[in-house]
Design an enzyme around this catalytic site. Structure first.
Site, mmCIF file in Angstrom:
data_model
loop_
_atom_site.group_PDB
_atom_site.id
_atom_site.type_symbol
_atom_site.label_atom_id
_atom_site.label_comp_id
_atom_site.label_asym_id
_atom_site.label_seq_id
_atom_site.Cartn_x
_atom_site.Cartn_y
_atom_site.Cartn_z
ATOM 1 N N ARG A 1 0.827 -1.217 0.000
ATOM 2 C CA ARG A 1 0.000 0.000 0.000
ATOM 3 C C ARG A 1 0.865 1.274 0.000
ATOM 4 O O ARG A 1 0.529 2.280 0.635
ATOM 5 C CB ARG A 1 -0.954 0.006 1.200
ATOM 6 C CG ARG A 1 -2.055 -1.026 1.077
ATOM 7 C CD ARG A 1 -2.982 -0.988 2.272
ATOM 8 N NE ARG A 1 -2.343 -1.539 3.462
ATOM 9 C CZ ARG A 1 -2.703 -1.264 4.714
ATOM 10 N NH1 ARG A 1 -3.714 -0.452 4.926
ATOM 11 N NH2 ARG A 1 -2.070 -1.801 5.737
ATOM 12 N N LYS B 1 -0.900 4.656 -0.894
ATOM 13 C CA LYS B 1 -1.742 5.221 0.157
ATOM 14 C C LYS B 1 -0.881 6.008 1.151
ATOM 15 O O LYS B 1 -1.187 7.150 1.483
ATOM 16 C CB LYS B 1 -2.454 4.087 0.882
ATOM 17 C CG LYS B 1 -3.264 4.515 2.080
ATOM 18 C CD LYS B 1 -3.719 3.283 2.873
ATOM 19 C CE LYS B 1 -4.583 3.662 4.042
ATOM 20 N NZ LYS B 1 -5.900 4.183 3.644
ATOM 21 N N ILE C 1 -29.323 4.874 13.361
ATOM 22 C CA ILE C 1 -29.155 3.813 12.378
ATOM 23 C C ILE C 1 -28.314 2.656 12.910
ATOM 24 O O ILE C 1 -28.235 1.593 12.313
ATOM 25 C CB ILE C 1 -28.585 4.394 11.065
ATOM 26 C CG1 ILE C 1 -29.472 5.536 10.567
ATOM 27 C CG2 ILE C 1 -28.439 3.350 9.984
ATOM 28 C CD1 ILE C 1 -30.952 5.179 10.388
ATOM 29 N N GLU D 1 -22.771 -0.577 18.347
ATOM 30 C CA GLU D 1 -21.891 -1.330 17.435
ATOM 31 C C GLU D 1 -20.400 -1.146 17.703
ATOM 32 O O GLU D 1 -19.573 -1.265 16.792
ATOM 33 C CB GLU D 1 -22.216 -0.998 15.957
ATOM 34 C CG GLU D 1 -23.662 -1.299 15.583
ATOM 35 C CD GLU D 1 -24.006 -1.040 14.112
ATOM 36 O OE1 GLU D 1 -23.092 -0.977 13.263
ATOM 37 O OE2 GLU D 1 -25.208 -0.928 13.806
ATOM 38 N N TRP E 1 -20.526 -6.864 -1.009
ATOM 39 C CA TRP E 1 -19.243 -6.309 -0.573
ATOM 40 C C TRP E 1 -18.194 -7.395 -0.324
ATOM 41 O O TRP E 1 -17.244 -7.200 0.411
ATOM 42 C CB TRP E 1 -19.438 -5.399 0.650
ATOM 43 C CG TRP E 1 -20.179 -4.130 0.301
ATOM 44 C CD1 TRP E 1 -20.457 -3.679 -0.970
ATOM 45 C CD2 TRP E 1 -20.739 -3.151 1.184
ATOM 46 N NE1 TRP E 1 -21.142 -2.495 -0.920
ATOM 47 C CE2 TRP E 1 -21.330 -2.143 0.381
ATOM 48 C CE3 TRP E 1 -20.792 -3.023 2.577
ATOM 49 C CZ2 TRP E 1 -21.967 -1.022 0.932
ATOM 50 C CZ3 TRP E 1 -21.425 -1.911 3.120
ATOM 51 C CH2 TRP E 1 -22.000 -0.923 2.309
ATOM 52 N N HIS F 1 -22.563 12.819 7.085
ATOM 53 C CA HIS F 1 -21.253 12.876 6.427
ATOM 54 C C HIS F 1 -20.504 14.145 6.745
ATOM 55 O O HIS F 1 -19.353 14.300 6.385
ATOM 56 C CB HIS F 1 -21.417 12.759 4.915
ATOM 57 C CG HIS F 1 -22.049 11.470 4.542
ATOM 58 N ND1 HIS F 1 -23.392 11.369 4.295
ATOM 59 C CD2 HIS F 1 -21.545 10.235 4.450
ATOM 60 C CE1 HIS F 1 -23.679 10.106 4.045
ATOM 61 N NE2 HIS F 1 -22.581 9.404 4.135
ATOM 62 N N CYS G 1 -27.672 7.986 8.296
ATOM 63 C CA CYS G 1 -26.870 6.749 8.313
ATOM 64 C C CYS G 1 -26.267 6.606 9.704
ATOM 65 O O CYS G 1 -26.556 7.412 10.591
ATOM 66 C CB CYS G 1 -25.782 6.833 7.236
ATOM 67 S SG CYS G 1 -24.901 5.261 6.965
HETATM 68 N N1 GLN Z 1 -25.957 -0.120 11.036
HETATM 69 C C1 GLN Z 1 -24.872 0.437 10.275
HETATM 70 C C2 GLN Z 1 -24.314 1.640 11.022
HETATM 71 O O1 GLN Z 1 -25.070 2.300 11.661
HETATM 72 C C3 GLN Z 1 -25.318 0.863 8.913
HETATM 73 C C4 GLN Z 1 -24.192 1.382 8.068
HETATM 74 C C5 GLN Z 1 -24.546 1.650 6.625
HETATM 75 O O2 GLN Z 1 -25.664 1.845 6.292
HETATM 76 N N2 GLN Z 1 -23.599 1.661 5.756
HETATM 77 O O3 GLN Z 1 -23.148 1.953 10.917
HETATM 78 ZN ZN ZN Z 2 -26.232 3.916 5.875
#
Ligand code: GLN
Ligand code: ZN
Length: 776
Positions: free
Chosen positions: A17, A20, A453, A506, A583, A716, A748
């Site tokens: 890499r 990068k 999310i 998460e 993916w 974002h 997201c």
């Molecule tokens: N559950 C995932 C998160 O909250 C969803 C991520 C995504 O949609 N790419 O990170």
């Molecule tokens: Zn998302």
């Protein structure tokens, strides 16, 4: 008989890499432009020499890029929008990177699947989007009406000369003029591809003429738009372009290259162009061979893309050799080249770097370097002394046979279960209107319920703990304790600010696909299998090599832990079957639809286990559903059918009371709305804040019956949206939908954000929901 071996492009990133690290060090101001350019030159030299050593006859140049090859061509041709302040002449490296990343504080979302660019101050980056159906992203050229083109600096020529100085005669690769225009965009209504092409062609011809003067005899011109549905105007553009270029630079031979799909109804146009050669992707479109053989002029060189440039499996060399032999018998070896199906940009570089892979799985794989070796073996097998390739062909036979018979690949129980899937398994017990009543009775949520999310900020601390744990600096118990503490803090905080449906955050997950793949049988992971996603961002896709099954529950312990910390509903969080597939590198010995069903069954068990553990809201993320759409519209229905079925299969094992959510972080639904409705998720959260709820029309126009969480703020960007702004968006949504349908959530997951902006943003979001409730 000798057949020429050719490569169409080699990965740029370096085995370690290097690119990068050189880029990021330059961006951070830690190294100079000369340092960066020296690393780039050394990578190019290494790649050329490697291909030469492997015995490849035609070696590409200009396949290298510091960031992206579409951006390279834009800059080469002077397609630089005004805001970047370019005043003609060679485009500086800083302008180049401003186009790629935005000026000053360009930040890219990390691994959230959205690949969006946002920028607080300074100039924004060009838009970025997926390169056909790959996971590579290119920078979208921005054209204006009356767009002028000028040859700023001939990069293809520079790199051709660079290789020449090393004693290597190359075949430069250039993105074709029609693809370049088609892949770009224009804000101007009056923008016309045909007119723009007329302005572009003289400059393009000038570029080619300079290459020819420098000694190039062939160029590879990539027109992958020939894999798409084209209209009459496009066909006309293709014809005009190649008639013009071959007339202007008649001695330079053009290999017109299309990949990723069939020429289909574009074949006749392509094959009757006055070009010297035509490349066929025979991995994706084996049928193109017979079609081309029937109508190709006898002197047209056919480049047969026989080695899979998109996937990592070892080729069946003997059967490929047999197939190529029949072509040679028919046309003579002079008009046949063999090549990978497309550039090797989309596969990892070298299998030799994998020290930990299971030997049996390793035996079935070929990365870029191994693919060149395969090509060379084919060259020998089809050459003057074919017997010298026999031992290598035998090894290929053995590897293919071993893979077929492998107990690691074949799991009869999984195969039997897939074969026995019934329609009933893909349907919830009752229709939505029945389910939602039961769910409401059980969940007792307010109007405009709030949720997130899934992920909360993956702070430096979280990432550090994970890396210390993987290095052994942190014991499993210490790591677990740390994660529990983070999770509990996050739960407390969500309760405190008044979120209605909580998530656990998460923190224990490295990546939304990897985390599950690592717990499933049939998945393998590489150590160094990096593939460029965009710029300096590379990914290491998991490898699905065998029948997929779930040896044990994957998320239940965490869900139980999190659920026990609150009285509020706790959402279970899973990655859906289509995204798990999309993916990853997927095995090529089964239809993708079948692999997807296997994953769906494994997830189905996880979903019902979560339900049994008392989790009554379960979200199955499918951010990759849309990107799996085939290149040709005529193939969409079939894909959507099996993708939707797989999702339903994973979700439908639960009772009516259990609420299934899904999440998709993009905004184009218009053309796939029936499929979205067919998912029959009780709640879907989508990205809508950047389009200011525009795209909700797709849902309202078609009378979408289930519940929807239109994202009310863009995760974002670190910008903190205020209450009014979100109230405004929710009011807009309420005009398009029934307020009873609406959930309130961000666009997201929050893992790429910091707590500093997450806290106030979510507090404002909850307040916005309260105001809407009060107004009802
Ligand atoms: N559950 C995932 C998160 O909250 C969803 C991520 C995504 O949609 N790419 O990170
Ligand atoms: Zn998302």
């Amino acid at each position: 008989m000798t057949v020429i071996t050719a490569n169409l492009g080699f990965p740029r990133i370096g085995k370690q890499r290097e690119l990068k690290f050189a880029l990021e060090s330059y961006w951070a101001g830690k190294s100079t432009q000369d340092d960066l350019l020296a690393t780039a030159a050394s990578l190019r030299a290494q790649n050329w020499k490697l291909q030469q050593e492997k015995g490849i006859k035609i070696i590409p140049s200009n396949d290298f890029s510091l960031y992206d090859h579409v951006l390279d061509l834009a800059v080469t041709l002077g397609v630089v929008p005004e805001i970047y302040g370019w005043n003609g002449g060679k485009v500086s490296l800083d302008t180049y990177f401003a186009l790629a990343r935005g000026g000053k504080t360009g930040t890219h979302a990390i691994n959230c699947g959205c690949n969006s660019t946002s920028n607080e101050n300074g100039v924004p980056a060009l838009e970025m989007t997926k390169w056909f159906d790959t996971n590579y992203h290119y920078m979208v050229p921005e054209f204006s009406t009356g767009q002028k083109f000028t040859l700023t600096d001939n990069k293809p020529l520079n790199e051709f000369n660079e290789a020449k100085a090393l004693g290597i005669h190359t075949r430069p690769v250039i993105l074709g003029p029609v693809s370049f225009l088609r892949l770009g965009k224009s804000k101007d209504a009056g923008f016309d591809i045909g007119k723009t092409l007329n302005a572009l062609l003289p400059v393009y011809a000038q570029l080619l003429a300079q290459l020819h003067t420098a000694g190039a005899d062939w160029v590879q011109i990539d027109e992958p738009v020939l894999s798409l549905d084209l209209d009459t105007k496009d066909h006309e553009a293709v014809r005009n372009a190649y008639e013009y270029l071959t007339a202007k630079v008649p001695e330079l031979k053009i290999l017109l290259t299309n990949y990723f799909g069939t020429y289909g109804d574009n074949l006749l146009t392509a094959i009757t162009l006055p070009v010297a050669g035509l490349h066929l992707d025979l991995v994706r479109a084996p049928q193109d061979l017979d079609a081309a053989l029937k109508i190709a002029r006898p002197d047209l060189v056919l480049s047969l893309g026989v080695i899979d440039g998109r996937n990592i499996w070892r080729a069946d060399l003997r059967s490929i050799a047999e197939r190529v032999k029949t072509v040679i018998a028919q046309r003579g070896a002079k008009t046949v080249q063999i090549a990978p199906s497309c550039s090797l940009l989309h596969v990892p570089i070298d299998l030799e770097l994998e020290k930990k892979l299971d030997t049996e799985i390793r035996q079935s794989l070929a990365f870029a370097v191994q693919k060149l070796e395969e090509l060379a073996i084919l060259g020998t097998a089809l050459g003057a002394n074919p017997q010298t390739a026999e031992a290598a062909l035998k090894r290929s036979d053995d590897a293919i046979a071993a893979r077929k018979a492998s107990a690691k690949v074949n799991n009869p129980a999984v195969q039997a279960r897939v074969a026995a899937i019934t329609d009933a398994q893909t349907r919830r017990q009752s229709p939505f209107d029945v389910r939602i009543k039961l769910q409401n009775a059980h969940l007792k949520l307010p109007l405009y319920p709030t949720t997130t999310i899934g992920s909360f900020p993956q702070t430096g601390e979280v990432r550090q703990a994970r890396s210390r744990f993987s290095k052994g600096d942190l014991s499993a118990t210490e790591y677990q304790a740390f994660l529990e503490q983070e999770t509990e803090k996050t739960i407390r905080w969500q309760e405190e600010i008044g979120i209605d449906v909580l998530v656990h955050g998460e923190f224990e997950r490295n990546d939304m696909v990897q985390y599950f793949g690592e717990q499933l049988d049939g998945y393998a992971f590489t150590q160094s299998g990096w593939v460029q996603s965009y710029g300096s961002r590379y990914v290491r896709p998991p490898v699905i090599y065998g029948d997929v099954s779930r040896p044990k529950a994957m998320t239940v312990e965490w869900a139980k832990f999190a659920g026990s910390k609150t009285k509020k509903p706790m959402k279970g969080m899973l990655t859906g079957p289509v995204t798990m597939l999309q993916w990853s590198f997927v095995r090529d010995d089964l239809p993708r639809s079948e692999v997807c069903r296997q994953i769906a069954l494994a997830l189905r068990d996880e979903v019902t286990d979560l339900e049994a553990a008392g989790i009554s809201v379960i979200q199955i993320d499918e951010p990759a559903l849309r990107e799996g759409l085939p290149l040709r519209k005529s193939d969409w229905a079939n894909y959507l059918d099996w993708a939707v079925t797989a999702f339903r299969l994973s979700a439908a094992g639960v009772r009516d009371e259990t609420q299934i959510h899904t999440h998709m972080c993009y905004s184009e639904f218009n053309d796939i709305m029936p499929a979205i409705a067919a998912l029959d998720a009780d709640v879907i959260s989508i990205e809508t804040s950047r389009s200011k709820m525009e795209l909700l029309s797709a849902f309202s126009d078609q009378g979408y019956p289930n519940e929807i969480g239109p994202g009310v703020y863009d995760i974002h960007s670190p910008r903190i949206p205020d209450v009014e702004e979100m109230v405004d968006l929710l009011e807009k949504a309420s005009q398009k939908l029934n307020p009873r349908q609406i959930w309130v959530n961000p666009d997201c997951g929050l893992k790429t954000r910091g707590w500093a902006e997450t806290r106030p943003a979510l507090i404002n979001m909850v307040e916005a929901a309260r105001r809407l409730r009060a107004a009802v």
